[in-house]
Scaffold this motif. Structure first.
Motif, short mmCIF file in Angstrom:
data_model
loop_
_atom_site.label_atom_id
_atom_site.label_comp_id
_atom_site.label_asym_id
_atom_site.label_seq_id
_atom_site.Cartn_x
_atom_site.Cartn_y
_atom_site.Cartn_z
N ASN A 19 0.41 -4.07 -6.92
CA ASN A 19 0.36 -5.53 -7.09
C ASN A 19 1.72 -6.03 -7.56
O ASN A 19 2.23 -5.60 -8.59
CB ASN A 19 -0.74 -5.89 -8.09
CG ASN A 19 -1.02 -7.38 -8.13
OD1 ASN A 19 -0.28 -8.18 -7.58
ND2 ASN A 19 -2.12 -7.75 -8.77
N PHE A 20 2.31 -6.95 -6.79
CA PHE A 20 3.61 -7.51 -7.16
C PHE A 20 3.50 -8.51 -8.31
O PHE A 20 4.49 -8.80 -8.98
CB PHE A 20 4.26 -8.20 -5.96
CG PHE A 20 4.82 -7.25 -4.95
CD1 PHE A 20 5.96 -6.53 -5.20
CD2 PHE A 20 4.17 -7.06 -3.74
CE1 PHE A 20 6.47 -5.64 -4.28
CE2 PHE A 20 4.67 -6.18 -2.80
CZ PHE A 20 5.83 -5.46 -3.06
N ILE A 22 0.84 -1.19 0.00
CA ILE A 22 0.00 0.00 0.00
C ILE A 22 0.88 1.25 0.00
O ILE A 22 1.79 1.37 0.82
CB ILE A 22 -0.94 0.02 1.21
CG1 ILE A 22 -1.78 -1.27 1.26
CG2 ILE A 22 -1.84 1.25 1.17
CD1 ILE A 22 -2.66 -1.47 0.04
N VAL A 23 0.58 2.16 -0.94
CA VAL A 23 1.29 3.44 -1.05
C VAL A 23 0.33 4.55 -0.64
O VAL A 23 -0.82 4.59 -1.09
CB VAL A 23 1.80 3.68 -2.49
CG1 VAL A 23 2.38 5.07 -2.63
CG2 VAL A 23 2.85 2.63 -2.84
N GLN A 24 0.82 5.46 0.22
CA GLN A 24 0.03 6.61 0.66
C GLN A 24 0.86 7.88 0.55
O GLN A 24 2.09 7.82 0.46
CB GLN A 24 -0.44 6.42 2.11
CG GLN A 24 -1.39 5.25 2.31
CD GLN A 24 -1.74 5.03 3.77
OE1 GLN A 24 -1.05 5.51 4.66
NE2 GLN A 24 -2.82 4.32 4.01
N GLN A 58 8.23 -2.00 -13.90
CA GLN A 58 7.06 -1.22 -13.50
C GLN A 58 5.97 -2.13 -12.95
O GLN A 58 5.66 -3.17 -13.53
CB GLN A 58 6.53 -0.42 -14.69
CG GLN A 58 5.37 0.51 -14.34
CD GLN A 58 4.97 1.38 -15.51
OE1 GLN A 58 5.68 1.48 -16.50
NE2 GLN A 58 3.82 2.02 -15.41
N LEU A 59 5.38 -1.70 -11.83
CA LEU A 59 4.29 -2.43 -11.20
C LEU A 59 2.98 -1.66 -11.37
O LEU A 59 2.99 -0.44 -11.57
CB LEU A 59 4.57 -2.66 -9.71
CG LEU A 59 5.86 -3.41 -9.37
CD1 LEU A 59 6.04 -3.51 -7.86
CD2 LEU A 59 5.86 -4.80 -9.99
N VAL A 60 1.88 -2.38 -11.26
CA VAL A 60 0.56 -1.77 -11.44
C VAL A 60 0.08 -1.21 -10.10
O VAL A 60 0.05 -1.93 -9.09
CB VAL A 60 -0.45 -2.79 -11.98
CG1 VAL A 60 -1.84 -2.16 -12.10
CG2 VAL A 60 0.01 -3.32 -13.33
N ALA A 61 -0.28 0.08 -10.07
CA ALA A 61 -0.81 0.73 -8.87
C ALA A 61 -2.25 1.12 -9.12
O ALA A 61 -2.56 1.81 -10.08
CB ALA A 61 0.02 1.95 -8.51
N TYR A 68 0.79 12.11 -11.64
CA TYR A 68 1.55 10.99 -12.20
C TYR A 68 2.11 10.15 -11.07
O TYR A 68 2.65 10.68 -10.10
CB TYR A 68 2.66 11.54 -13.09
CG TYR A 68 3.82 10.61 -13.34
CD1 TYR A 68 3.64 9.39 -13.98
CD2 TYR A 68 5.11 10.96 -12.95
CE1 TYR A 68 4.71 8.55 -14.20
CE2 TYR A 68 6.18 10.12 -13.17
CZ TYR A 68 5.97 8.91 -13.80
OH TYR A 68 7.03 8.08 -14.02
N LEU A 69 1.93 8.83 -11.17
CA LEU A 69 2.44 7.90 -10.18
C LEU A 69 3.06 6.71 -10.88
O LEU A 69 2.44 6.09 -11.74
CB LEU A 69 1.32 7.43 -9.25
CG LEU A 69 1.68 6.34 -8.23
CD1 LEU A 69 2.73 6.85 -7.25
CD2 LEU A 69 0.43 5.86 -7.48
#
Length: 485
Positions: free
Chosen positions: A118-119, A72-74, A100-103, A86-87
């Motif tokens: 998601n890893f 989880i990114v906050q 690159q991972l999907v956020a 942009y993230l």
């Protein structure tokens, strides 16, 4: 009667089941959060331009026995979530290669949004650790303070955030560096020890054994990061961009025209403007003003024009390089805080660079793919509040398919009529808000077009001339008299 008495029992039974499911879900989340530890966090907050760029390097450890599939990114408050443009979250291996991972945004109706990373196939096994890099860009996050300045004053801005890295996990150690626009002009900053200044940076930390971030916005000075500094970089915002891309098979070209409404979004000018003092004392006088900027166009651009409502602006200049075409945009007057201007920029690209034929094409029907940037580079560290892109395809084109690099809202298709058109040209309309330089990526438009349509305009011209000739011949050969004899 018995069914009426049993109805409340069934309602209570299902309510207890739902409550149990919620409690179990929350317990699983809490257990998973306890098993995840941020061993080391290094964060860079760049406020040296009008954009806020935050790069966080995180070493994540899975203390549990079950593979860790998500993280989880906050960002710590509602303003950061609203202004996020942009993230990008990347998995960094031992060779510094990035994947690159999907956020995905989590809509949990909390005080601020979170993002689930998601890893995938790179789930973190128990007892293992990985390194993540989180890059985020925010627009309109720096507030001018004071909000109004006179012509000769410097521009000061305020940034507010969190001293501690916002995260739902425990952090073993962390450091934060704030990059400034210059080494001078620091009015004030949060002094959460240990903290030190060096050149253009304010260094916070290291801080050890930091508990998970509270889910409410910081209200005390121990957690709030507030930096009040000088920043005279261009605070130029494109409030509205209307971009029209027109494909012509007959001319073998792709014509692009942009209508831009730009505004100086920095501290507003207080009092009157003196051009005499501005020209005599620049750059010390009017140092926060914007005299011009550089727009970068794709390679091969020609027939470039730059005009406003009055007409062509001759102060512009075009320079060609091997990798791009640079246009020096200089409006008729310098822009101070709150001042606006509107202009049109257009150019043409050869279709050989952007329009390609696909396999399966024949004499009667051909498949094409158009590859063009969604937006161009307007100026460095640009921000666009709202962009509307219209793609005008040739008359008779059909079977449209879009390939977009990010989420874009597609509006209802339109029809555009030009010279010698009969049924009109199809128009694909796309819109997006809050764009930055990262959004300069190619979009692909696939469509089917019959080459016989290329003969439509010549045949219309020839047919019109032939009909006119027949009409003239008929009138000449017809004898008429006034008495009707």
């Amino acid at each position: 009667m018995l069914a009426v008495r049993l109805a409340p029992c069934f309602i209570l039974f299902f309510a207890l089941i739902s409550l149990h499911s919620i409690l179990v879900s929350e317990a699983n989340v809490n257990n998973q959060n306890e098993n995840v530890v941020n061993v080391k966090v290094e964060r860079l907050i760049d406020i040296s331009t009008q954009l806020v760029k935050i790069v966080s390097t995180i070493s994540v450890l899975n203390k549990g026995t079950v593979p860790l599939k998500e993280y989880i990114v906050q960002f710590g408050d509602s303003r950061h979530d609203e202004k996020l443009a942009y993230l990008l979250v990347s998995l960094v291996d031992s060779n510094k290669k990035r994947k690159q991972l999907v956020a995905t945004k989590i809509n949990d109706n909390g005080p601020f949004a979170s993002y689930r990373v998601n890893f995938g196939s790179d789930a973190v096994e128990g007892g293992k650790s990985v390194q993540l890099e989180v890059e985020a860009t925010f627009s309109h996050l720096l507030n001018p303070y004071p909000e109004e300045i006179i012509q000769s004053e410097k521009q000061l801005v305020v940034y507010k955030g969190r001293v501690y890295f916002p995260t739902p996990y425990t952090t073993e150690t962390q450091t934060t560096r704030v990059k400034l626009a210059s080494s001078t002009g620091v009015e004030s900053y949060s002094k959460v020890r240990p903290v030190a200044t060096a050149d253009r940076f304010i260094n916070y930390g290291p801080y050890d054994k930091i508990a998970p971030t509270s889910t409410v916005e910081p209200t005390n000075t121990e957690e709030e990061l507030r930096v009040h500094v000088e920043n005279n970089t261009p605070f130029l915002t494109t409030e509205r961009l209307e971009r029209t891309i027109q494909v012509s098979h007959w001319a073998g070209a792709v014509s692009i025209e942009e209508l831009l409404d730009v505004v100086h979004a920095g501290a507003k000018l207080k009092g009157s403007f003196s051009r005499y003092e501005f020209q005599r004392e620049f750059p010390s006088n009017g140092q926060s003003s914007i005299r011009g900027w550089k727009t970068r166009l794709p390679v091969g651009a020609f027939d470039i024009y730059y005009r406003d409502e009055i007409g062509n602006i001759s102060t512009s200049n075009v320079r060609y390089t091997p990798s791009s075409v640079n246009v020096d945009i200089r409006p008729r007057f310098p822009l101070f805080g709150g001042w606006k201007t509107q202009y049109t920029l257009g150019y043409t690209l050869p279709s050989s660079n952007n329009l390609f034929t696909q396999e399966g094409s024949s004499f009667t029907s051909s498949n094409y793919v158009l590859k063009v940037p969604f937006i161009d580079h307007i100026y460095d560290d640009m921000t666009i509040d709202e962009a509307t892109v219209k793609i005008i395809l040739p008359e008779g084109a059909s079977n449209f398919k879009l390939n977009l690099p990010y989420d874009v809202k597609r509006q209802s298709d339109e029809v555009y009529y030009s010279y010698l058109d009969t049924i009109g040209r199809p128009v694909i309309v796309l819109t997006k808000k809050n764009l930055v330089e990262w959004h300069i990526q190619q979009i692909e438009v696939r469509y089917t077009y019959k080459p016989l349509y290329l003969l439509q305009e010549p045949l219309l011209v020839v047919g019109s001339i032939f009909s006119l000739c027949l009409l003239v011949i008929g009138l000449v050969r017809t004898k008429t008299t006034l008495d009707g004899k």
